[in-house]
Scaffold this motif. Structure first.
Motif, PDB file in Angstrom:
ATOM      1  N   LEU A  35      43.158  40.725  49.690  1.00  0.00           N
ATOM      2  CA  LEU A  35      44.743  40.355  49.305  1.00  0.00           C
ATOM      3  C   LEU A  35      44.345  39.634  47.549  1.00  0.00           C
ATOM      4  O   LEU A  35      42.903  38.876  47.202  1.00  0.00           O
ATOM      5  CB  LEU A  35      45.365  38.374  50.186  1.00  0.00           C
ATOM      6  N   ILE A 197      45.183  32.877  57.119  1.00  0.00           N
ATOM      7  CA  ILE A 197      45.997  32.864  56.324  1.00  0.00           C
ATOM      8  C   ILE A 197      46.110  32.815  55.216  1.00  0.00           C
ATOM      9  O   ILE A 197      45.776  33.451  54.625  1.00  0.00           O
ATOM     10  CB  ILE A 197      47.224  33.504  57.230  1.00  0.00           C
ATOM     11  N   LYS A 198      45.854  32.113  55.411  1.00  0.00           N
ATOM     12  CA  LYS A 198      46.697  30.329  53.412  1.00  0.00           C
ATOM     13  C   LYS A 198      44.934  30.672  53.201  1.00  0.00           C
ATOM     14  O   LYS A 198      45.546  30.682  51.936  1.00  0.00           O
ATOM     15  CB  LYS A 198      46.938  28.839  54.516  1.00  0.00           C
ATOM     16  N   GLY A 200      43.507  33.188  52.932  1.00  0.00           N
ATOM     17  CA  GLY A 200      42.885  34.797  52.224  1.00  0.00           C
ATOM     18  C   GLY A 200      41.926  35.486  53.353  1.00  0.00           C
ATOM     19  O   GLY A 200      41.374  36.780  53.325  1.00  0.00           O
ATOM     20  N   PRO A 207      50.936  39.433  52.485  1.00  0.00           N
ATOM     21  CA  PRO A 207      51.119  38.961  50.984  1.00  0.00           C
ATOM     22  C   PRO A 207      52.022  37.464  50.923  1.00  0.00           C
ATOM     23  O   PRO A 207      52.467  36.755  50.729  1.00  0.00           O
ATOM     24  CB  PRO A 207      51.227  39.819  50.113  1.00  0.00           C
ATOM     25  N   VAL A 210      51.201  34.691  52.331  1.00  0.00           N
ATOM     26  CA  VAL A 210      50.190  34.568  52.096  1.00  0.00           C
ATOM     27  C   VAL A 210      50.863  33.160  50.831  1.00  0.00           C
ATOM     28  O   VAL A 210      50.371  32.201  51.297  1.00  0.00           O
ATOM     29  CB  VAL A 210      48.985  35.033  51.308  1.00  0.00           C
ATOM     30  N   LYS A 211      51.870  34.034  50.253  1.00  0.00           N
ATOM     31  CA  LYS A 211      52.162  33.076  49.033  1.00  0.00           C
ATOM     32  C   LYS A 211      52.851  31.722  49.850  1.00  0.00           C
ATOM     33  O   LYS A 211      52.768  30.802  49.586  1.00  0.00           O
ATOM     34  CB  LYS A 211      52.653  33.911  48.542  1.00  0.00           C
ATOM     35  N   GLN A 214      51.281  28.040  51.049  1.00  0.00           N
ATOM     36  CA  GLN A 214      50.621  27.820  50.540  1.00  0.00           C
ATOM     37  C   GLN A 214      51.065  26.118  49.811  1.00  0.00           C
ATOM     38  O   GLN A 214      50.011  25.285  49.589  1.00  0.00           O
ATOM     39  CB  GLN A 214      50.120  28.723  49.165  1.00  0.00           C
TER      40      GLN A 214
END
Length: 249
Positions: A35, A197-198, A200, A207, A210-211, A214
């Motif tokens: 990522l 996932i957080k 990476g 993605p 993921v963002k 956070q």
């Protein structure tokens, strides 16, 4: 049949015990990129995923293929409440197809599952289509693992504001968009995957997700995933307590 499951389970536990130190194909990804790489596409077209999606599933063969999966995910597809293995029963077929194809293509790191997902173990794209269709038809666990239930209102609010847009207002997911069904999934499994996932670590994650996660605190994470684990699937998708899959008796 039970002897086969026991032997496979022992092998899988031994493999899992090696953890990230396992030296094998996962150490050198041939496809997929971390990522953050501008060329990475979390759900790129092509390969076995596309091929499997356009095949007509054979449920009889899907049952045969699932025998490999049943050693860990259980014949009923209910997984383990401690989160070691997720519930698969009732999951969208395209979600299963994508994850199997990604593991085989080394786009998702899963050293425990990788050796048992290879073509020489379960077959090619047709086998992926077959087992995915079989899994979808399994009734879901009526007693999934849950959190402590101490912060559910906060979790509900977070889910509606941040998760429902993709995973659905009831955690039902979306087959066509590869968003997994979350309702009734084991809390401990959700916690582990969320953290990966957080960080990476789960390289084939969307993605956007993921963002999006956070900023969530530890309290937020526990609350929203506890809430998700308690969402009841539709009644026609839930199995009876104590049900045993007759295909494997």
């Amino acid at each position: 049949m039970k002897t086969i499951f026991k032997a496979m389970a022992v092998t899988l536990v031994a493999t899992a015990a090696l953890g990230t130190a396992w030296a094998g194909p996962m150490d050198k990804p041939k496809q997929g990129k971390l990522l953050g790489d501008k060329d990475y596409e979390w759900n790129a077209n092509g390969g076995e995923k596309d091929e499997a999606e356009h095949l007509t599933p054979d449920l009889a063969n899907g049952r045969e293929v699932y025998e490999v999966c049943a050693a860990c995910h259980l014949p009923e597809g209910w997984g383990q409440t401690d989160g070691t293995f997720p519930q698969l029963a009732g999951q969208h077929p395209k979600v299963i197809i994508k994850q199997l194809a990604d593991i085989r293509a080394l786009n998702r790191d899963n050293p425990t599952m990788y050796p048992f997902a290879l073509p020489d173990q379960i077959g090619g794209p047709q086998a992926i289509a077959d087992v995915s269709a079989y899994i979808q038809k399994l009734k879901m666990n009526p007693e999934p693992g849950m959190g402590d239930g101490s912060d559910l209102e906060h979790g509900k609010k977070l889910y509606k504001e941040n998760c429902a847009r993709c995973h659905g207002d009831h955690g039902q997911g979306d087959n066509d968009k590869y968003y997994p069904r979350l309702e009734g999934q084991h809390y401990n499994y959700l916690m582990r995957q969320y953290q990966w996932i957080k960080e990476g670590k789960r390289r084939n994650a969307n993605p956007d997700m993921v963002k999006q996660i956070q900023w969530m605190t530890e309290r937020d994470t526990k609350a929203v995933l506890d809430y998700v684990s308690r969402i009841k699937p539709p009644a026609d998708k839930i199995g009876v307590k104590g049900w045993k899959n007759p295909d494997f008796e």
